[in-house]
Design a protein around this motif. Sequence first.
Motif, PDB file in Angstrom:
ATOM      1  N   GLY A  56       0.840  -1.192   0.000  1.00 21.65           N
ATOM      2  CA  GLY A  56       0.000   0.000   0.000  1.00 21.65           C
ATOM      3  C   GLY A  56       0.872   1.238   0.000  1.00 21.65           C
ATOM      4  N   PRO A  57       0.282   2.370  -0.319  1.00 22.13           N
ATOM      5  CA  PRO A  57       1.059   3.613  -0.393  1.00 22.13           C
ATOM      6  C   PRO A  57       1.723   3.947   0.941  1.00 22.13           C
ATOM      7  N   PRO A  58       2.770   4.784   0.886  1.00 18.76           N
ATOM      8  CA  PRO A  58       3.479   5.166   2.106  1.00 18.76           C
ATOM      9  C   PRO A  58       2.527   5.785   3.127  1.00 18.76           C
ATOM     10  N   GLY A  59       2.682   5.371   4.369  1.00 19.57           N
ATOM     11  CA  GLY A  59       1.951   6.021   5.447  1.00 19.57           C
ATOM     12  C   GLY A  59       0.512   5.559   5.670  1.00 19.57           C
ATOM     13  N   VAL A  60       0.045   4.553   4.927  1.00 14.64           N
ATOM     14  CA  VAL A  60      -1.344   4.108   5.127  1.00 14.64           C
ATOM     15  C   VAL A  60      -1.528   3.331   6.427  1.00 14.64           C
ATOM     16  N   GLY A  61      -0.401   2.923   7.019  1.00 14.06           N
ATOM     17  CA  GLY A  61      -0.504   2.195   8.288  1.00 14.06           C
ATOM     18  C   GLY A  61      -0.178   0.722   8.159  1.00 14.06           C
ATOM     19  N   LYS A  62       0.671   0.371   7.197  1.00 11.05           N
ATOM     20  CA  LYS A  62       1.023  -1.045   6.992  1.00 11.05           C
ATOM     21  C   LYS A  62       1.716  -1.628   8.225  1.00 11.05           C
ATOM     22  N   SER A  63       2.720  -0.901   8.731  1.00 13.40           N
ATOM     23  CA  SER A  63       3.467  -1.421   9.882  1.00 13.40           C
ATOM     24  C   SER A  63       2.570  -1.507  11.112  1.00 13.40           C
ATOM     25  N   THR A  64       1.717  -0.510  11.283  1.00 10.11           N
ATOM     26  CA  THR A  64       0.785  -0.528  12.417  1.00 10.11           C
ATOM     27  C   THR A  64      -0.152  -1.725  12.295  1.00 10.11           C
ATOM     28  N   ILE A  85      10.414  -5.093   3.970  1.00  8.67           N
ATOM     29  CA  ILE A  85      11.339  -4.573   2.960  1.00  8.67           C
ATOM     30  C   ILE A  85      11.308  -3.068   3.100  1.00  8.67           C
ATOM     31  N   ASP A  86      11.831  -2.612   4.195  1.00  9.41           N
ATOM     32  CA  ASP A  86      11.667  -1.225   4.558  1.00  9.41           C
ATOM     33  C   ASP A  86      12.516  -0.971   5.791  1.00  9.41           C
ATOM     34  N   PRO A  87      13.723  -0.488   5.564  1.00 10.72           N
ATOM     35  CA  PRO A  87      14.638  -0.305   6.689  1.00 10.72           C
ATOM     36  C   PRO A  87      14.100   0.695   7.708  1.00 10.72           C
ATOM     37  N   THR A 149       5.811  -4.442   2.262  1.00 15.20           N
ATOM     38  CA  THR A 149       6.607  -3.788   1.218  1.00 15.20           C
ATOM     39  C   THR A 149       6.198  -2.334   1.096  1.00 15.20           C
ATOM     40  N   VAL A 150       7.167  -1.500   0.771  1.00 16.56           N
ATOM     41  CA  VAL A 150       6.872  -0.079   0.596  1.00 16.56           C
ATOM     42  C   VAL A 150       6.349   0.194  -0.795  1.00 16.56           C
ATOM     43  N   GLY A 151       5.630   1.264  -0.881  1.00 15.36           N
ATOM     44  CA  GLY A 151       5.268   1.798  -2.180  1.00 15.36           C
ATOM     45  C   GLY A 151       4.213   0.992  -2.891  1.00 15.36           C
ATOM     46  N   ASN A 195      -7.858   1.128   5.979  1.00 16.75           N
ATOM     47  CA  ASN A 195      -7.408   1.469   7.337  1.00 16.75           C
ATOM     48  C   ASN A 195      -7.772   2.922   7.654  1.00 16.75           C
ATOM     49  N   LYS A 196      -7.655   3.269   8.900  1.00 15.44           N
ATOM     50  CA  LYS A 196      -7.910   4.629   9.399  1.00 15.44           C
ATOM     51  C   LYS A 196      -9.349   5.066   9.129  1.00 15.44           C
ATOM     52  N   VAL A 197     -10.282   4.134   9.291  1.00 17.12           N
ATOM     53  CA  VAL A 197     -11.682   4.522   9.068  1.00 17.12           C
ATOM     54  C   VAL A 197     -12.190   5.434  10.190  1.00 17.12           C
ATOM     55  N   ASP A 198     -11.308   5.710  11.159  1.00 20.44           N
ATOM     56  CA  ASP A 198     -11.656   6.707  12.184  1.00 20.44           C
ATOM     57  C   ASP A 198     -11.511   8.130  11.644  1.00 20.44           C
ATOM     58  N   LEU A 199     -10.855   8.268  10.486  1.00 23.76           N
ATOM     59  CA  LEU A 199     -10.652   9.605   9.934  1.00 23.76           C
ATOM     60  C   LEU A 199     -11.837  10.008   9.044  1.00 23.76           C
ATOM     61  N   PRO A 200     -12.066  11.334   8.944  1.00 24.31           N
ATOM     62  CA  PRO A 200     -13.246  11.814   8.221  1.00 24.31           C
ATOM     63  C   PRO A 200     -13.284  11.435   6.729  1.00 24.31           C
ATOM     64  N   VAL A 220     -10.655  -1.339   8.987  1.00 29.77           N
ATOM     65  CA  VAL A 220      -9.962  -1.452  10.279  1.00 29.77           C
ATOM     66  C   VAL A 220      -9.489  -0.087  10.789  1.00 29.77           C
ATOM     67  N   VAL A 221      -9.263  -0.034  12.077  1.00 26.55           N
ATOM     68  CA  VAL A 221      -8.503   1.067  12.678  1.00 26.55           C
ATOM     69  C   VAL A 221      -7.301   0.372  13.315  1.00 26.55           C
ATOM     70  N   ALA A 222      -6.247   0.225  12.540  1.00 22.43           N
ATOM     71  CA  ALA A 222      -5.092  -0.578  12.965  1.00 22.43           C
ATOM     72  C   ALA A 222      -4.537  -0.080  14.290  1.00 22.43           C
ATOM     73  N   GLN A 223      -4.521   1.219  14.417  1.00 24.77           N
ATOM     74  CA  GLN A 223      -3.970   1.853  15.604  1.00 24.77           C
ATOM     75  C   GLN A 223      -4.653   1.388  16.900  1.00 24.77           C
ATOM     76  N   GLU A 224      -5.930   1.087  16.791  1.00 26.34           N
ATOM     77  CA  GLU A 224      -6.671   0.655  17.987  1.00 26.34           C
ATOM     78  C   GLU A 224      -6.989  -0.836  17.954  1.00 26.34           C
TER      79      GLU A 224
HETATM   80  N1  LIG Z   1      -5.937   7.796  12.559  1.00 23.49           N
HETATM   81  C1  LIG Z   1      -5.276   6.659  12.379  1.00 23.49           C
HETATM   82  N2  LIG Z   1      -3.941   6.688  12.208  1.00 23.49           N
HETATM   83  C2  LIG Z   1      -3.294   5.524  12.017  1.00 23.49           C
HETATM   84  C3  LIG Z   1      -3.974   4.283  11.977  1.00 23.49           C
HETATM   85  N3  LIG Z   1      -3.076   3.307  11.748  1.00 23.49           N
HETATM   86  C4  LIG Z   1      -1.873   3.909  11.636  1.00 23.49           C
HETATM   87  N4  LIG Z   1      -1.993   5.247  11.800  1.00 23.49           N
HETATM   88  C5  LIG Z   1      -0.910   6.248  11.773  1.00 23.49           C
HETATM   89  O1  LIG Z   1      -0.427   6.410  10.458  1.00 23.49           O
HETATM   90  C6  LIG Z   1       0.978   6.715  10.463  1.00 23.49           C
HETATM   91  C7  LIG Z   1       1.722   5.775   9.521  1.00 23.49           C
HETATM   92  O2  LIG Z   1       1.670   4.466  10.046  1.00 23.49           O
HETATM   93  P1  LIG Z   1       2.676   3.319   9.596  1.00 23.49           P
HETATM   94  O3  LIG Z   1       2.173   2.057  10.188  1.00 23.49           O
HETATM   95  O4  LIG Z   1       4.077   3.705   9.856  1.00 23.49           O
HETATM   96  O5  LIG Z   1       2.419   3.345   8.032  1.00 23.49           O
HETATM   97  P2  LIG Z   1       3.194   2.529   6.885  1.00 23.49           P
HETATM   98  O6  LIG Z   1       2.213   2.283   5.804  1.00 23.49           O
HETATM   99  O7  LIG Z   1       3.883   1.359   7.462  1.00 23.49           O
HETATM  100  O8  LIG Z   1       4.244   3.608   6.424  1.00 23.49           O
HETATM  101  P3  LIG Z   1       5.553   3.363   5.490  1.00 23.49           P
HETATM  102  O9  LIG Z   1       6.185   2.060   5.928  1.00 23.49           O
HETATM  103  O10 LIG Z   1       6.398   4.545   5.768  1.00 23.49           O
HETATM  104  O11 LIG Z   1       5.042   3.321   4.091  1.00 23.49           O
HETATM  105  C8  LIG Z   1       1.423   6.585  11.913  1.00 23.49           C
HETATM  106  O12 LIG Z   1       1.497   7.884  12.460  1.00 23.49           O
HETATM  107  C9  LIG Z   1       0.312   5.791  12.564  1.00 23.49           C
HETATM  108  O13 LIG Z   1       0.169   6.074  13.928  1.00 23.49           O
HETATM  109  C10 LIG Z   1      -5.392   4.287  12.176  1.00 23.49           C
HETATM  110  O14 LIG Z   1      -6.071   3.257  12.170  1.00 23.49           O
HETATM  111  N5  LIG Z   1      -5.980   5.511  12.357  1.00 23.49           N
END
Ligand SMILES: Nc1nc2c(ncn2[C@@H]2O[C@H](COP(=O)(O)OP(=O)(O)OP(=O)(O)O)[C@@H](O)[C@H]2O)c(=O)[nH]1
Length: 294
Positions: A56-64, A85-87, A149-151, A195-200, A220-224
């Motif tokens: 998925g794209p950078p920052g979508v929350g893959k690692s979370t 695959i992401d140092p 994987t990134v990107g 992911n992040k369905v908690d966002l508007p 999902v809301v991976a964070q929670e």
């Molecule tokens: N609001 C919200 N934020 C989240 C959620 N899951 C992850 N995040 C935030 O999104 C940001 C990116 O999360 P990562 O898990 O690092 O995302 P990633 O896709 O692995 O990022 P890259 O590996 O850099 O591509 C972090 O600040 C997380 O805290 C979620 O369910 N809701």
Amino acid sequence: MKADPRRLAQRVVAGEVSALAQAITLAEDRGPGHEDLLRYLGEASGSSRRTVGVTGPPGVGKSTLVAALLEVAVARGHRVAVLAIDPSSPLSGGAFLGDRLRLGREFLAEAVFFRSLASRGAGGGISDALPRILQVVSAAPRELILVETVGIGQADVAVAELVDLLLLVLAPEQGDDVQLLKGGVVQVAELLVLNKVDLPGADRLRGHLTTLGLGPCLEVVAQEGRGVEALYEAILEALARAPGRKPQGLEVARRVGDEVRRTIADKLGRGPVPPALLVRLLEAVDRIIEEECR
Ligand SMILES: Nc1nc2c(ncn2[C@@H]2O[C@H](COP(=O)(O)OP(=O)(O)OP(=O)(O)O)[C@@H](O)[C@H]2O)c(=O)[nH]1
Ligand SMILES: [Mg+2]
């Protein structure tokens, strides 16, 4: 010291974590004896489907999301291997996992094997050593292998061929670009995760996906950890469904490609393709697909 490949393979198969780490390094670096090691491991590997790509794209929350999935897996007594695959993955710091999983370090060290791989410039997100590394990890007694994987783009399509199941993670803001959604990886991903369905912006993205005929997604809301149990179930179900489906699909594509190329070369060289021949080629394609999928 040169490791005895047969002995090392036996230790990997027996579940020794240090042997797994050593074997991955040997395979990654193509070190002395790596071919023997891969052969022994290949003989010992079962055929069960358990490698899952998380892209998925950078920052979508893959690692979370991977961390949240680990929590579910470990609670079920499953052992998991994670290849990132992401140092820069925050997962690579053991502290991150420890914090999230709220488990003892010793327990975690046994249940979750983590390895970060450099992409080494091979086609973006994919490490050129990944196929060899997956061969190694597949021989270890782990219920699930997650590959982050990134990107997004060609590299992810390459990962799709190496894993049993590809998860595409999207999120509002990062993942609602329509161009991106029309791209190749959406077509090859077997599970779409929103992911992040908690966002508007979530409603808007859901709307986009539906318009493109790409829903429904697992939300999902991976964070929670919300929705992650259900996702874990969906992953296990998808892995268990139609064993061997993916290699078969790829095999069909390869055979069709070979046959088409051969027919064109035989009949035409480089000349224009007459309509009657095109019809015959399409018939051949249908026939091969039918044969392969029977
Ligand atoms: N609001 C919200 N934020 C989240 C959620 N899951 C992850 N995040 C935030 O999104 C940001 C990116 O999360 P990562 O898990 O690092 O995302 P990633 O896709 O692995 O990022 P890259 O590996 O850099 O591509 C972090 O600040 C997380 O805290 C979620 O369910 N809701
Ligand atoms: Mg990440």
